[in-house]
Each structure stands twice: as structure tokens, then as C-alpha cells.
Design a protein around this motif. Structure first.
Motif, short mmCIF file in Angstrom:
data_model
loop_
_atom_site.label_atom_id
_atom_site.label_comp_id
_atom_site.label_asym_id
_atom_site.label_seq_id
_atom_site.Cartn_x
_atom_site.Cartn_y
_atom_site.Cartn_z
N ILE A 112 -0.52 -3.90 6.41
CA ILE A 112 -1.83 -4.32 5.91
C ILE A 112 -2.90 -3.70 6.81
O ILE A 112 -2.85 -3.84 8.04
N GLU A 113 -3.83 -3.01 6.21
CA GLU A 113 -4.92 -2.37 6.97
C GLU A 113 -6.01 -3.39 7.26
O GLU A 113 -6.46 -4.11 6.37
N ARG A 114 -6.44 -3.43 8.52
CA ARG A 114 -7.53 -4.34 8.90
C ARG A 114 -8.87 -3.70 8.53
O ARG A 114 -9.33 -2.77 9.21
N THR A 115 -9.47 -4.16 7.47
CA THR A 115 -10.76 -3.61 7.01
C THR A 115 -11.95 -4.41 7.53
O THR A 115 -13.08 -3.99 7.41
N ASP A 116 -11.68 -5.57 8.11
CA ASP A 116 -12.73 -6.46 8.59
C ASP A 116 -12.20 -7.10 9.88
O ASP A 116 -11.10 -7.64 9.90
N TYR A 152 3.08 -6.72 6.33
CA TYR A 152 3.26 -5.53 5.48
C TYR A 152 3.16 -5.95 4.02
O TYR A 152 3.45 -7.11 3.68
N HIS A 153 2.74 -5.00 3.18
CA HIS A 153 2.57 -5.34 1.77
C HIS A 153 3.11 -4.24 0.88
O HIS A 153 3.19 -3.07 1.27
N PHE A 154 3.49 -4.63 -0.32
CA PHE A 154 4.10 -3.74 -1.31
C PHE A 154 2.99 -3.06 -2.11
O PHE A 154 2.13 -3.72 -2.67
N GLN A 155 3.04 -1.74 -2.16
CA GLN A 155 2.14 -0.96 -3.02
C GLN A 155 2.97 -0.25 -4.09
O GLN A 155 3.54 0.81 -3.82
N PRO A 156 3.08 -0.82 -5.29
CA PRO A 156 3.85 -0.17 -6.35
C PRO A 156 3.16 1.10 -6.84
O PRO A 156 1.93 1.20 -6.84
N ASP A 157 3.96 2.07 -7.27
CA ASP A 157 3.40 3.30 -7.83
C ASP A 157 2.77 3.04 -9.19
O ASP A 157 1.78 3.67 -9.55
N ASP A 158 3.34 2.12 -9.95
CA ASP A 158 2.88 1.82 -11.31
C ASP A 158 2.19 0.47 -11.31
O ASP A 158 2.83 -0.56 -11.11
N GLY A 170 -9.37 -7.75 1.11
CA GLY A 170 -9.06 -6.75 0.09
C GLY A 170 -7.84 -7.21 -0.69
O GLY A 170 -7.13 -8.15 -0.29
N GLY A 171 -7.60 -6.57 -1.81
CA GLY A 171 -6.51 -7.00 -2.66
C GLY A 171 -5.14 -6.67 -2.09
O GLY A 171 -4.92 -5.57 -1.58
N LEU A 172 -4.23 -7.62 -2.14
CA LEU A 172 -2.83 -7.44 -1.76
C LEU A 172 -1.97 -7.91 -2.92
O LEU A 172 -2.27 -8.91 -3.57
N VAL A 173 -0.88 -7.20 -3.16
CA VAL A 173 0.03 -7.58 -4.24
C VAL A 173 0.77 -8.86 -3.86
O VAL A 173 1.41 -8.93 -2.81
N VAL A 184 8.16 -12.06 -5.35
CA VAL A 184 6.94 -12.72 -4.89
C VAL A 184 6.80 -12.53 -3.39
O VAL A 184 7.77 -12.70 -2.64
N GLN A 185 5.60 -12.16 -2.95
CA GLN A 185 5.36 -11.96 -1.53
C GLN A 185 5.26 -13.30 -0.80
O GLN A 185 5.61 -13.42 0.37
#
Length: 207
Positions: A112-116, A152-158, A170-173, A184-185
Motif C-alpha cells: 500500500i502506497e502512503r499518499t498521505d 499489501y493489497h491486490f491489484q487485479p488486471d481486470d 485512496g481506493g483499495l480492493v 475478501v481482503q
């Protein structure tokens, strides 16, 4: 109905088993036996810890991945992955190097990227589960609040495989789904009534 809860040394198995029984499961087999998995009506893969350690544990059981793949993709058994068990559905994980996943839902698991600076990692505690306009989980996931614990978070291709999102700087799956496979995360076993309702629906799910 037999439900196989896979024991590969990576998950709070007894908490998940107790939650499944509270949700209505009568025959929960905590198992590291591929033959039990091959004969099960439903399969649950929990997971706590790092992607690499969980992947090594799962592949370390001779014949387990093959039994899961056969039962789910050939036999059509409904499958639920929880936390790292959901992340293992990905093509690869990027924690401690690149580690292969099951590749059942194409994509990768990354930090997970720290954006804030106010956002804390890991993402820990209660957070909203929000549904998108499409529903690949076929009604299995409801909107609500669930308990999360992950860095850590899942970024699906589709994007069509994303069943639910949450927001943490920010949005996380929050959930993914494809055919008879859902992940389910968050932790249903720690999510009180919301989690038990999800597990009860999974026990009745007919994808």
C-alpha cells in the motif's frame, strides 16, 4: 455438505472454523490432505502473514494446489480466500521479492502506497466495504463495515473482477470474484455480524 478449511500453517484456522460453524456450517474439515480437498463441497483458504511465507506453505503440501485447482476449476466447488488467502489468487506477490501466486485472478499484490502522512500502514481496523456497479460475486458481498489488517493489497488486471472496494488514503480492493471463486481482503471471522452474514451466504452460494 463438507467444507474444507485448508491448513497450510498460515492462518487463524480455529477462529475461521468457529465463525463458519456459527454461520451454519455443520461439517468443517480443517485439513492438509489433498484428498479431503478434492472431495469437499466448498473450500476456504485463510491466510495471515506474508505472501511469500503463505505461498511457500501452500506449495509445500504435496498435491494441494493441484487438488484445489481440480476441485474448483473442474469440479466447480465454491471457493473463498480470506486476507492473504485472497491475495494468493493473484498472479504474483511483490512482498520480499517476486513470488508466484495461484494466478486464478490475474494481477499482483503490492505494498500500500502512503499518499498521505496521516494514513497509517498497515491498514488496520474497521472500514467500509463499498460495492461497484458490477457484481462479479453474484450477490455474495454486501455493503457494510468489516475488519481489515494488511500492508499489501491486490491489484487485479481486470477491473471486472473487483467485487468491492474500501478507502484508506485512496481506493483499495476489498473483494475480488471470478466465476465460483471469491476472495475478501478483510477478516469475516473478526467482522462480527457483517462477517457471519457473509459466511452464511457463502455456505448457500450457488455460482
Amino acid at each position: 455438505m463438507t467444507l474444507a478449511l485448508i491448513d497450510y500453517g498460515a492462518g487463524n484456522l480455529h477462529s475461521v472454523a468457529n465463525a463458519l460453524r456459527a454461520a451454519g456450517a455443520e461439517d468443517v474439515a480443517i485439513t492438509a490432505n489433498p484428498d479431503v480437498v478434492r472431495a469437499a463441497d466448498r473450500i476456504v483458504l485463510p491466510g495471515v502473514g506474508s505472501f511469500r511465507a503463505c505461498a511457500e506453505g501452500l506449495w509445500g503440501i504435496h498435491g494441494m494446489v493441484e487438488a484445489m485447482t481440480e476441485r474448483v476449476h473442474v469440479g466447480g466447488a465454491p471457493f473463498l480466500g480470506i486476507c492473504v488467502g485472497m491475495q494468493l489468487l493473484a498472479t504474483r506477490g511483490l512482498e520480499h521479492g517476486v513470488t508466484r501466486g495461484l494466478d486464478w485472478i490475474e494481477g499482483q499484490v503490492q505494498r500500500i502506497e502512503r499518499t498521505d502522512p496521516e494514513i497509517k500502514i498497515p491498514h488496520m481496523g474497521w472500514n467500509d466495504v463499498n460495492l461497484g456497479r458490477k457484481d462479479p460475486a453474484q450477490g455474495l458481498i454486501d455493503p457494510g463495515e468489516a475488519y481489515f489488517l494488511h500492508s499489501y493489497h491486490f491489484q487485479p488486471d481486470d477491473g471486472a473482477t473487483v467485487a468491492a472496494m474500501t478507502d484508506h488514503g485512496g481506493g483499495l480492493v476489498a473483494a475480488v470474484a471470478k466465476d465460483n471463486v471469491v476472495g475478501v481482503q478483510f477478516h469475516p471471522e473478526k467482522s462480527q455480524g457483517y462477517g457471519l452474514s457473509l459466511l452464511a451466504r457463502f455456505l448457500e452460494w450457488k455460482p
